[in-house]
Design a protein around this motif. Structure first.
Motif, PDB file in Angstrom:
ATOM      1  N   ILE A  57      33.925  42.547  39.665  1.00 51.95           N
ATOM      2  CA  ILE A  57      33.202  43.154  38.560  1.00 51.95           C
ATOM      3  C   ILE A  57      33.204  44.679  38.704  1.00 51.95           C
ATOM      4  CG2 ILE A  57      30.956  43.276  37.407  1.00 51.95           C
ATOM      5  CD1 ILE A  57      30.442  40.426  38.539  1.00 51.95           C
ATOM      6  N   THR A  58      33.061  45.146  39.961  1.00 49.37           N
ATOM      7  CA  THR A  58      33.058  46.588  40.220  1.00 49.37           C
ATOM      8  C   THR A  58      34.353  47.224  39.741  1.00 49.37           C
ATOM      9  OG1 THR A  58      31.652  46.257  42.164  1.00 49.37           O
ATOM     10  CG2 THR A  58      32.837  48.346  42.018  1.00 49.37           C
ATOM     11  N   PHE A  59      35.481  46.589  40.035  1.00 55.75           N
ATOM     12  CA  PHE A  59      36.782  47.201  39.757  1.00 55.75           C
ATOM     13  C   PHE A  59      37.277  46.925  38.335  1.00 55.75           C
ATOM     14  CE2 PHE A  59      36.324  46.584  44.272  1.00 55.75           C
ATOM     15  CZ  PHE A  59      36.536  47.877  44.723  1.00 55.75           C
ATOM     16  N   LEU A  60      36.628  46.007  37.640  1.00 54.12           N
ATOM     17  CA  LEU A  60      36.953  45.776  36.236  1.00 54.12           C
ATOM     18  C   LEU A  60      35.995  46.526  35.318  1.00 54.12           C
ATOM     19  CD1 LEU A  60      37.716  41.950  36.325  1.00 54.12           C
ATOM     20  CD2 LEU A  60      39.333  43.744  35.706  1.00 54.12           C
ATOM     21  N   GLY A 132      28.520  32.346  40.623  1.00 57.73           N
ATOM     22  CA  GLY A 132      29.305  31.851  39.495  1.00 57.73           C
ATOM     23  C   GLY A 132      29.868  32.984  38.661  1.00 57.73           C
ATOM     24  N   ILE A 133      29.056  34.017  38.415  1.00 56.19           N
ATOM     25  CA  ILE A 133      29.504  35.168  37.620  1.00 56.19           C
ATOM     26  C   ILE A 133      30.585  35.937  38.360  1.00 56.19           C
ATOM     27  CG2 ILE A 133      28.773  37.376  36.604  1.00 56.19           C
ATOM     28  CD1 ILE A 133      25.976  36.006  36.322  1.00 56.19           C
ATOM     29  N   THR A 134      30.473  36.022  39.700  1.00 58.11           N
ATOM     30  CA  THR A 134      31.455  36.743  40.502  1.00 58.11           C
ATOM     31  C   THR A 134      32.845  36.116  40.368  1.00 58.11           C
ATOM     32  OG1 THR A 134      29.712  37.297  42.092  1.00 58.11           O
ATOM     33  CG2 THR A 134      31.965  37.573  42.833  1.00 58.11           C
ATOM     34  N   ILE A 135      32.893  34.801  40.238  1.00 63.08           N
ATOM     35  CA  ILE A 135      34.173  34.123  40.014  1.00 63.08           C
ATOM     36  C   ILE A 135      34.590  34.239  38.545  1.00 63.08           C
ATOM     37  CG2 ILE A 135      35.374  31.894  40.030  1.00 63.08           C
ATOM     38  CD1 ILE A 135      33.583  31.048  42.339  1.00 63.08           C
ATOM     39  N   GLY A 407      51.156  43.657  40.321  1.00 63.67           N
ATOM     40  CA  GLY A 407      50.765  42.602  41.265  1.00 63.67           C
ATOM     41  C   GLY A 407      49.751  43.092  42.272  1.00 63.67           C
ATOM     42  N   LEU A 408      49.925  44.349  42.750  1.00 58.55           N
ATOM     43  CA  LEU A 408      48.995  44.922  43.729  1.00 58.55           C
ATOM     44  C   LEU A 408      47.601  45.096  43.121  1.00 58.55           C
ATOM     45  CD1 LEU A 408      48.371  46.255  46.466  1.00 58.55           C
ATOM     46  CD2 LEU A 408      49.161  48.424  45.484  1.00 58.55           C
ATOM     47  N   LEU A 409      47.533  45.631  41.895  1.00 56.16           N
ATOM     48  CA  LEU A 409      46.222  45.852  41.267  1.00 56.16           C
ATOM     49  C   LEU A 409      45.542  44.535  40.909  1.00 56.16           C
ATOM     50  CD1 LEU A 409      44.705  48.534  40.608  1.00 56.16           C
ATOM     51  CD2 LEU A 409      47.063  48.800  41.328  1.00 56.16           C
ATOM     52  N   LEU A 410      46.320  43.531  40.523  1.00 55.67           N
ATOM     53  CA  LEU A 410      45.721  42.211  40.303  1.00 55.67           C
ATOM     54  C   LEU A 410      45.225  41.625  41.627  1.00 55.67           C
ATOM     55  CD1 LEU A 410      48.155  40.604  37.698  1.00 55.67           C
ATOM     56  CD2 LEU A 410      45.906  41.614  37.294  1.00 55.67           C
ATOM     57  N   ALA A 411      45.949  41.906  42.712  1.00 58.50           N
ATOM     58  CA  ALA A 411      45.497  41.469  44.041  1.00 58.50           C
ATOM     59  C   ALA A 411      44.195  42.162  44.418  1.00 58.50           C
ATOM     60  CB  ALA A 411      46.578  41.771  45.081  1.00 58.50           C
ATOM     61  N   VAL A 412      44.045  43.442  44.011  1.00 52.59           N
ATOM     62  CA  VAL A 412      42.790  44.174  44.242  1.00 52.59           C
ATOM     63  C   VAL A 412      41.629  43.440  43.569  1.00 52.59           C
ATOM     64  CG1 VAL A 412      41.504  46.271  43.615  1.00 52.59           C
ATOM     65  CG2 VAL A 412      43.815  46.455  44.541  1.00 52.59           C
ATOM     66  N   ILE A 413      41.825  43.099  42.300  1.00 48.12           N
ATOM     67  CA  ILE A 413      40.761  42.448  41.530  1.00 48.12           C
ATOM     68  C   ILE A 413      40.406  41.085  42.123  1.00 48.12           C
ATOM     69  CG2 ILE A 413      40.229  41.435  39.273  1.00 48.12           C
ATOM     70  CD1 ILE A 413      42.045  43.728  38.106  1.00 48.12           C
ATOM     71  N   LEU A 414      41.416  40.289  42.444  1.00 47.22           N
ATOM     72  CA  LEU A 414      41.154  38.951  42.986  1.00 47.22           C
ATOM     73  C   LEU A 414      40.642  39.006  44.419  1.00 47.22           C
ATOM     74  CD1 LEU A 414      44.176  37.052  41.426  1.00 47.22           C
ATOM     75  CD2 LEU A 414      41.777  36.874  40.780  1.00 47.22           C
ATOM     76  N   SER A 415      41.110  39.984  45.209  1.00 45.99           N
ATOM     77  CA  SER A 415      40.584  40.159  46.574  1.00 45.99           C
ATOM     78  C   SER A 415      39.096  40.492  46.537  1.00 45.99           C
ATOM     79  CB  SER A 415      41.330  41.283  47.302  1.00 45.99           C
ATOM     80  OG  SER A 415      42.638  40.910  47.618  1.00 45.99           O
ATOM     81  N   ALA A 416      38.720  41.362  45.602  1.00 40.04           N
ATOM     82  CA  ALA A 416      37.306  41.720  45.463  1.00 40.04           C
ATOM     83  C   ALA A 416      36.475  40.512  45.052  1.00 40.04           C
ATOM     84  CB  ALA A 416      37.162  42.839  44.433  1.00 40.04           C
ATOM     85  N   ALA A 417      37.014  39.707  44.146  1.00 45.34           N
ATOM     86  CA  ALA A 417      36.310  38.489  43.726  1.00 45.34           C
ATOM     87  C   ALA A 417      36.120  37.544  44.909  1.00 45.34           C
ATOM     88  CB  ALA A 417      37.094  37.786  42.619  1.00 45.34           C
TER      89      ALA A 417
END
Length: 558
Positions: A57-60, A132-135, A407-417
């Motif tokens: 959520i922070t990075f989006l 739940g919201i974090t996912i 791919g790296l930035l999507l990995a950032v978002i999913l790693s944070a999640a």
């Protein structure tokens, strides 16, 4: 998404999950599983604490917040360093001396079992919803933008987190979070430099800041006492301090991160490290959002960054109205480009005022588009998000970054999640096992039994978080939604802890009754919008302390 992006994305996520699972397999006992064997160094604690709070959520949401409203949101975090000092001086020595597994265990020592159980349940309610919201947050946005199936994404994120969190407990969470934060920092710095490099050749970083300033995006400090203004210096320093004290001092998802430290000193240094880095980190993420705003002063942007919203309107009877707004937006964009060119050449304030006027037209146009989107979604009986703040950054990533970096930035978002969800599941499991199951349900079993119970509770909370995510609905802004959920409960919980620390006169029954009354009043106050949510922390904290004190006085007099 090209093949290279998929390789980077899947390679990053699977490596982190596999490494965390392999490195921490075979926990021997509950102490090892919940406290990580008390082996964590200060930098691990600091990064783990930061990763727990810095969800997807922070990075989006944060860059989108800056894109629309500027840098003022950073004031929300001004209370964090103050809270870190207080926690280091008061909370950590007490927790360490009592050798507690959870923060709420301390409350039984001070008050009684029912107060411990009530506070633990308040934590489980709010953190269970937040998990739940974090996912859900990254899943719904990636689903809308990439066209992936929403529920499938939710299940994949949830399963990846469950695998290593069930396997290794606290140690697995801490180890994976170090690598996830490395991915996150790398990705955000790369994104920042690419944004700046994509500005026109004659627009330096300094000129970009000037353009942002002329558009009102660099107004960082607001010293007004306007109660209706959500983010001011005072709400950050006062309300933010109480929220940070509640979150870092009494929320088990954070307390568990530093209870795994080797010593009091390591715990304290970890939190101070977090306190020193938190505000600069949030400032930088907001600055990324401001640079995205500057980028779109020279590159046309959609009226709505949510692709689902545009598709819904354009296939409805409101398509013509929407296309008219898009045409008006193009005119505003062209006019603003000319004004920006004149401003950067002359630095004349009259052009700054004209840029602000153009930005005002831009905002009005976008608001008109939201109304049409809402009408179109009602017509089609669909639930389409009209507020597009959470889609701004991901739209920029997918449309402007080179292959591989997407791919790296999507990995950032999913790693944070994954990192924040893992902390939440770990803490939910620990609290359920130690504060409710072991203390009140099954009391006399061996250590192996409670270790297995912790793993099953981790799995159960993971499944529940996935289910909550599958039925959730997107709020006005996801980062605000998480903070609102916390603010409803945190003030009350913090007040209970402050009563325990500093008011020996107040006893268990008074605190228990006061906590029930306070929680009811805070929920009613939030529902009827009595005050900005950030002040609910101070309100709840003060209210539970006052009510408990007066109940205790009345009890003594009787």
């Amino acid at each position: 998404m090209e093949i290279l992006d998929w390789i980077v994305l899947l390679g990053t996520l699977l490596t982190i999950v596999a490494y965390g699972t392999w490195k921490t397999r075979g926990s021997k006992n509950v102490d090892d599983y919940i406290k990580g064997g008390n082996e964590a160094k200060w930098w691990t604690i600091g990064l783990s604490v930061m990763a727990t709070q810095a969800s997807a959520i922070t990075f989006l949401s944060t860059p989108g917040q800056a894109f629309h409203d500027g840098m003022g949101f950073v004031q929300f975090y001004f209370g964090v360093p103050i809270a870190m000092v207080v926690i280091c001086l008061v909370f950590i020595p007490l927790y360490h001396r009592l050798k507690v597994y959870t923060a709420y265990e301390f409350l039984e020592n001070r008050f009684d079992l029912k107060t411990r159980s009530l506070t633990a349940m308040l934590f489980l309610i709010q953190r269970g919803l937040a998990a739940g919201i974090t996912i859900y947050a990254p899943a719904i946005i990636l689903s809308a933008v990439l066209g992936w199936n929403l529920n499938l994404l939710i299940v994949i994120i949830g399963i990846l987190v469950i695998i290593y969190t069930v396997s290794g407990g606290t140690k697995a969470v801490s180890i994976t979070q170090k690598h996830q934060m490395a991915v996150i920092f790398t990705g955000m710095f790369v994104a920042f430099f690419i944004i700046v490099s994509k500005l026109p050749a004659d627009i330096t970083f300094t000129k970009a800041l000037d353009i942002a300033g002329a558009s009102g995006k660099m107004d960082i400090l607001d010293f007004s006492f306007d109660f209706n203004n959500r983010y001011t210096f005072w709400s950050g320093i006062i309300g933010g301090t109480f929220l940070a004290l509640s979150y870092f001092g009494t929320d088990q998802s954070q307390v568990q991160r530093y209870l795994s430290g080797k010593s009091i000193k390591e715990m304290q240094m970890g939190l101070i490290f977090n306190g020193l880095l938190k505000v600069p980190m949030q400032f930088f993420i907001l600055l990324v959002g401001v640079m995205v705003f500057v980028f779109y002063q020279f590159n046309a942007s959609p009226v709505s960054f949510n692709p689902d919203a545009s598709k819904t309107v354009l296939s409805s009877s409101y398509a013509q109205e929407y296309q008219t707004i898009e045409a008006e937006q193009a005119v505003i964009f062209n006019d603003k480009q000319e004004l920006i060119k004149l401003y950067t050449e002359t630095q004349d304030e009259k052009y700054s005022e004209l840029i602000n006027a153009a930005n005002k037209k831009d905002r009005e146009n976008r608001e008109a588009a939201k109304v049409i989107i809402k009408k179109a979604s009602d017509e089609k009986k669909l639930s389409v998000e009209t507020n597009d703040k959470d889609y701004v950054f991901i739209h920029f990533i997918l449309n402007n970054l080179p292959r591989g970096l997407i791919g790296l930035l999507l990995a950032v978002i999913l790693s944070a999640a994954m990192s924040s969800t893992a902390s939440e599941l770990n803490a939910l499991s620990s609290t359920t096992t130690m504060d409710l199951y072991k203390r009140s349900i099954v009391k006399d079993k061996d250590d192996t039994h409670y270790l297995k119970a912790s793993k099953w509770f981790t799995f159960g909370w993971g499944v529940l978080a996935i289910l909550i995510a599958c039925i959730a609905y997107l709020a006005d802004n996801l980062i605000q939604l998480v903070n609102i959920i916390g603010s409803i409960f945190y003030g009350n919980v913090l007040g209970i802890f402050l009563l325990a620390f500093f008011f020996k006169y107040v006893k268990a029954n008074a605190v228990f009754i006061a906590a029930l009354i306070t929680q009811a009043i805070v929920i009613i106050g939030w529902w009827y919008d009595w005050m900005p949510y950030l002040w609910l922390n101070l309100f709840g904290c003060a209210l539970v302390m006052l009510i408990a004190y007066f109940i205790q006085v009345l009890h003594r007099d009787n």
